[in-house]
Scaffold this active site. Structure first.
Site, PDB file in Angstrom:
ATOM      1  N   GLY A 143       0.774  -1.245   0.000  1.00 33.61           N
ATOM      2  CA  GLY A 143       0.000   0.000   0.000  1.00 33.61           C
ATOM      3  C   GLY A 143       0.795   1.278   0.000  1.00 33.61           C
ATOM      4  CG  HIS A 316     -12.738   0.941  -6.615  1.00 35.92           C
ATOM      5  ND1 HIS A 316     -12.769   1.946  -5.684  1.00 35.92           N
ATOM      6  CD2 HIS A 316     -12.727   1.552  -7.808  1.00 35.92           C
ATOM      7  CE1 HIS A 316     -12.797   3.116  -6.297  1.00 35.92           C
ATOM      8  NE2 HIS A 316     -12.755   2.901  -7.596  1.00 35.92           N
ATOM      9  CG  HIS A 439     -40.608   8.152 -13.077  1.00 34.96           C
ATOM     10  ND1 HIS A 439     -39.874   9.310 -13.181  1.00 34.96           N
ATOM     11  CD2 HIS A 439     -41.836   8.511 -12.618  1.00 34.96           C
ATOM     12  CE1 HIS A 439     -40.640  10.331 -12.817  1.00 34.96           C
ATOM     13  NE2 HIS A 439     -41.838   9.869 -12.470  1.00 34.96           N
TER      14      HIS A 439
HETATM   15  C1  LIG Z   1      -8.544   9.090   4.558  1.00 36.21           C
HETATM   16  C2  LIG Z   1      -8.559   8.185   3.339  1.00 36.21           C
HETATM   17  C3  LIG Z   1      -9.761   7.968   2.685  1.00 36.21           C
HETATM   18  C4  LIG Z   1      -9.803   7.121   1.576  1.00 36.21           C
HETATM   19  N1  LIG Z   1     -11.003   6.918   0.961  1.00 36.21           N
HETATM   20  C5  LIG Z   1     -11.079   6.107  -0.102  1.00 36.21           C
HETATM   21  C6  LIG Z   1     -12.325   5.833  -0.715  1.00 36.21           C
HETATM   22  O1  LIG Z   1     -13.368   6.313  -0.293  1.00 36.21           O
HETATM   23  N2  LIG Z   1     -12.340   4.995  -1.782  1.00 36.21           N
HETATM   24  C7  LIG Z   1     -11.192   4.431  -2.285  1.00 36.21           C
HETATM   25  O2  LIG Z   1     -11.269   3.693  -3.264  1.00 36.21           O
HETATM   26  N3  LIG Z   1      -9.997   4.675  -1.717  1.00 36.21           N
HETATM   27  C8  LIG Z   1      -9.909   5.478  -0.640  1.00 36.21           C
HETATM   28  N4  LIG Z   1      -8.696   5.691  -0.042  1.00 36.21           N
HETATM   29  C9  LIG Z   1      -7.502   5.042  -0.615  1.00 36.21           C
HETATM   30  C10 LIG Z   1      -7.453   3.574  -0.200  1.00 36.21           C
HETATM   31  O3  LIG Z   1      -7.433   3.481   1.201  1.00 36.21           O
HETATM   32  C11 LIG Z   1      -6.233   2.890  -0.802  1.00 36.21           C
HETATM   33  O4  LIG Z   1      -6.200   3.101  -2.195  1.00 36.21           O
HETATM   34  C12 LIG Z   1      -6.244   1.405  -0.518  1.00 36.21           C
HETATM   35  O5  LIG Z   1      -6.281   1.146   0.862  1.00 36.21           O
HETATM   36  C13 LIG Z   1      -5.018   0.704  -1.149  1.00 36.21           C
HETATM   37  O6  LIG Z   1      -5.064  -0.638  -0.872  1.00 36.21           O
HETATM   38  P1  LIG Z   1      -3.733  -1.525  -0.781  1.00 36.21           P
HETATM   39  O7  LIG Z   1      -4.200  -2.910  -0.492  1.00 36.21           O
HETATM   40  O8  LIG Z   1      -2.890  -1.291  -1.967  1.00 36.21           O
HETATM   41  O9  LIG Z   1      -2.904  -0.955   0.453  1.00 36.21           O
HETATM   42  P2  LIG Z   1      -3.273  -0.570   1.953  1.00 36.21           P
HETATM   43  O10 LIG Z   1      -4.711  -0.497   2.196  1.00 36.21           O
HETATM   44  O11 LIG Z   1      -2.443   0.625   2.275  1.00 36.21           O
HETATM   45  O12 LIG Z   1      -2.760  -1.823   2.777  1.00 36.21           O
HETATM   46  C14 LIG Z   1      -1.409  -2.160   2.888  1.00 36.21           C
HETATM   47  C15 LIG Z   1      -1.232  -2.972   4.136  1.00 36.21           C
HETATM   48  O13 LIG Z   1       0.092  -3.497   4.151  1.00 36.21           O
HETATM   49  C16 LIG Z   1       0.591  -3.466   5.468  1.00 36.21           C
HETATM   50  N5  LIG Z   1       2.052  -3.494   5.361  1.00 36.21           N
HETATM   51  C17 LIG Z   1       2.855  -2.585   4.744  1.00 36.21           C
HETATM   52  N6  LIG Z   1       4.131  -3.004   4.750  1.00 36.21           N
HETATM   53  C18 LIG Z   1       4.141  -4.205   5.394  1.00 36.21           C
HETATM   54  C19 LIG Z   1       5.158  -5.142   5.696  1.00 36.21           C
HETATM   55  N7  LIG Z   1       6.425  -4.945   5.309  1.00 36.21           N
HETATM   56  N8  LIG Z   1       4.811  -6.256   6.372  1.00 36.21           N
HETATM   57  C20 LIG Z   1       3.531  -6.485   6.758  1.00 36.21           C
HETATM   58  N9  LIG Z   1       2.525  -5.627   6.473  1.00 36.21           N
HETATM   59  C21 LIG Z   1       2.826  -4.523   5.791  1.00 36.21           C
HETATM   60  C22 LIG Z   1       0.026  -2.196   6.045  1.00 36.21           C
HETATM   61  O14 LIG Z   1      -0.002  -2.247   7.459  1.00 36.21           O
HETATM   62  C23 LIG Z   1      -1.371  -2.178   5.424  1.00 36.21           C
HETATM   63  O15 LIG Z   1      -2.304  -2.810   6.263  1.00 36.21           O
HETATM   64  C24 LIG Z   1      -8.620   6.502   1.101  1.00 36.21           C
HETATM   65  C25 LIG Z   1      -7.409   6.721   1.766  1.00 36.21           C
HETATM   66  C26 LIG Z   1      -7.377   7.535   2.876  1.00 36.21           C
HETATM   67  C27 LIG Z   1      -6.071   7.737   3.586  1.00 36.21           C
END
Ligand SMILES: Cc1cc2nc3c(=O)[nH]c(=O)nc-3n(C[C@H](O)[C@H](O)[C@H](O)COP(=O)(O)OP(=O)(O)OC[C@H]3O[C@@H](n4cnc5c(N)ncnc54)[C@H](O)[C@@H]3O)c2cc1C
EC number: 1.8.1.4
Length: 460
Positions: A143, A316, A439
């Site tokens: 992430g 998503h 509608h």
């Molecule tokens: C305030 C806010 C609001 C948002 N609202 C929306 C929304 O409404 N709709 C939307 O589509 N997106 C939204 N987003 C964006 C969305 O949260 C991200 O795009 C999404 O979470 C990305 O998913 P991911 O699985 O790539 O990573 P993440 O959700 O960031 O998950 C990565 C995970 O990896 C873990 N991790 C990292 N490195 C390690 C490691 N070395 N070892 C073990 N664990 C590790 C982290 O702890 C984390 O849990 C929002 C973001 C924020 C900050």
């Protein structure tokens, strides 16, 4: 040493979906997550808590301002502790849901920080000590994290990020938001509704950079009417906590002094301590892990998806990639249609889009036609007393194929699903216009916009 066919690092929407799908496809899969709660940024501190606050604050604001039709409401008091407890409960239900799904699908969960040691080995360092996992494949889904800004000193209390802004202990009298993007506007709206004076400082000449210009301009006007102070073309040079207040310095004006400062200038990929160097992998100029069309890195047994690779940082999008990546591993085929990934801003009104903006079509020299329809001419929107905004459809000038859909208006985030499906099926504006829409629904705005694009609208 435990052995698995796939080890996923990170249990956000990308990682946990990939782990579940891989298990459904018959792989022995493990997921390494350093936080106790599963679900990543999205479920713990992103999409879900921010939407819990947005939904509730909208109702509180309507009640406090006597905006509930047919009701005379006396004084309405904010119970911030109860609001935060609701948000925490929603987060817990969702993160607990992922835990349940892991158990149901027999995904092995490891609590701890994952580091890649070799193309087939991951070390997990957690509260229960250190262990090494052997695996055929590794999927990186680590992430993103808030992007720093030069001169901004975070103390994670007065000057913080969205992680703090979803949990302020009191309503700040004055909140300064640095960055007029999605996160800044959503959380700025929450605190504005709850009674804070909110000032949004945006470097670009307009907010919501990257969105269709007509929609972004309409949004700016509406947000200003709602009381958000939006200052564009402002270059912030410093921000820091001093004597219990936040000070924000910017070019060409007196510093602002506020109770809280929210840095919301975007997010950057998270590869901290991941061990990419151990396997000869490096990141691009923006910190992202390069992958091919099958989410495979330069090391064939290592894949990456979600915010840590290129593309929009959306939950998503990460989910689609997680699904496609493991399908590819198992079946040899996986695909994501990037052209039909919607983007939503959950302010009021909501703003949603899919496909190309007018600016993008112009820049690419694509001949297009457009049609739009206002919510003020829609029966349901009138009944809801929620008529700000419009839907706009962009279609190819010769083929009528839909190239982009942009909506600002009530429940735009739900309405955009129809447009995304239409685009995924390569629909024309005529296809959408001829489809029967119930509608009276808000969705009729899209039908009318499609009619306006292909031929003529009926109800205006
Ligand atoms: C305030 C806010 C609001 C948002 N609202 C929306 C929304 O409404 N709709 C939307 O589509 N997106 C939204 N987003 C964006 C969305 O949260 C991200 O795009 C999404 O979470 C990305 O998913 P991911 O699985 O790539 O990573 P993440 O959700 O960031 O998950 C990565 C995970 O990896 C873990 N991790 C990292 N490195 C390690 C490691 N070395 N070892 C073990 N664990 C590790 C982290 O702890 C984390 O849990 C929002 C973001 C924020 C900050």
């Amino acid at each position: 040493m435990p052995r698995h066919q796939l080890v996923v690092i990170g249990a956000g929407p990308g990682g946990y979906v990939a782990a579940i799908k891989a298990a459904q496809l018959g792989l022995d899969v493990a997921c390494v997550e350093k936080e106790q709660a599963l679900g990543g940024t999205c479920l713990r501190v992103g999409c879900i808590p921010s939407k819990a606050l947005l939904e509730a604050s909208e109702k509180i604001h309507a009640a406090q301002h006597n905006q509930i039709i047919g009701a005379k409401i006396g004084q309405v008091e904010l119970d911030l502790a109860a609001l935060m407890a609701h948000k925490d409960k929603v987060v817990k239900a969702n993160t607990g849901g992922v835990e349940y799904l892991f158990k149901k699908n027999k995904v092995t969960r490891y609590l701890g920080h994952g580091t890649i040691l070799t193309p087939n080995k991951v070390r997990v360092e957690g509260p229960e000590g250190v262990q090494e996992l052997e695996t055929e494949r590794i999927l990186i889904a680590t992430g993103s994290k808030p992007a720093p800004l030069k001169g901004v000193e975070l103390d994670y209390e007065i000057v913080g990020t969205s992680d703090q802004a979803i949990a302020y202990p009191h309503v700040p009298e004055h909140l300064v938001v640095i960055g007029g993007g999605v996160i800044g506007l959503e959380l700025g709206s929450v605190w504005n509704r709850l009674g804070a004076k909110v000032t949004v400082l945006e470097y670009l000449p307009h907010i919501l950079g990257g969105m269709d210009g007509e929609v972004a301009r309409a949004a700016e006007k509406i947000f200003r009417k709602q009381g958000l102070e939006i200052r564009t073309g402002v270059r912030v040079t410093a921000a820091y906590a001093k004597d219990g207040k936040g000070v924000v310095e910017y070019e060409g004006g007196e510093p602002l002094v506020a109770d809280r400062v929210l840095l919301a200038t975007g997010r950057i990929p998270n590869t901290d301590g991941l061990g990419l160097e151990n396997v000869g992998l490096s990141t691009d100029e923006r910190g992202r892990i390069p992958v091919n069309a099958h989410y495979q890195t330069a090391v064939p047994s290592i894949f990456a998806i979600g915010d840590v690779i290129a593309g929009p940082m959306l939950a998503h999008k990460a989910e689609e990639e997680g699904y496609a990546a493991v399908e590819y591993m198992v079946t040899g085929y996986g695909h994501v249609d990037y052209n039909s990934i919607p983007n939503v801003v959950y302010t009021h009104p909501e703003i949603a889009s899919v496909g190309k903006s007018e600016e993008e079509l112009k820049a690419a020299g694509v001949p297009y036609k457009k049609g739009s329809f206002p919510f003020s001419a829609n029966g349901r929107a009138r009944a809801m007393n929620d008529t700000d905004g419009f839907a706009k459809i962009l279609a190819h000038a010769e083929t009528d194929r839909i190239l982009g859909v942009h909506i600002i208006g009530p429940r735009a985030g739900d309405l955009i699903a129809e447009a995304a499906v239409a685009m995924a099926f390569h629909a024309s504006a005529e296809d959408l216009a001829r489809a029967s829409h119930a509608h009276p629904t808000l969705a009729e705005v899209l039908k009318e916009a499609a009619l306006a694009t292909w031929d003529k609208p009926l109800h205006i």
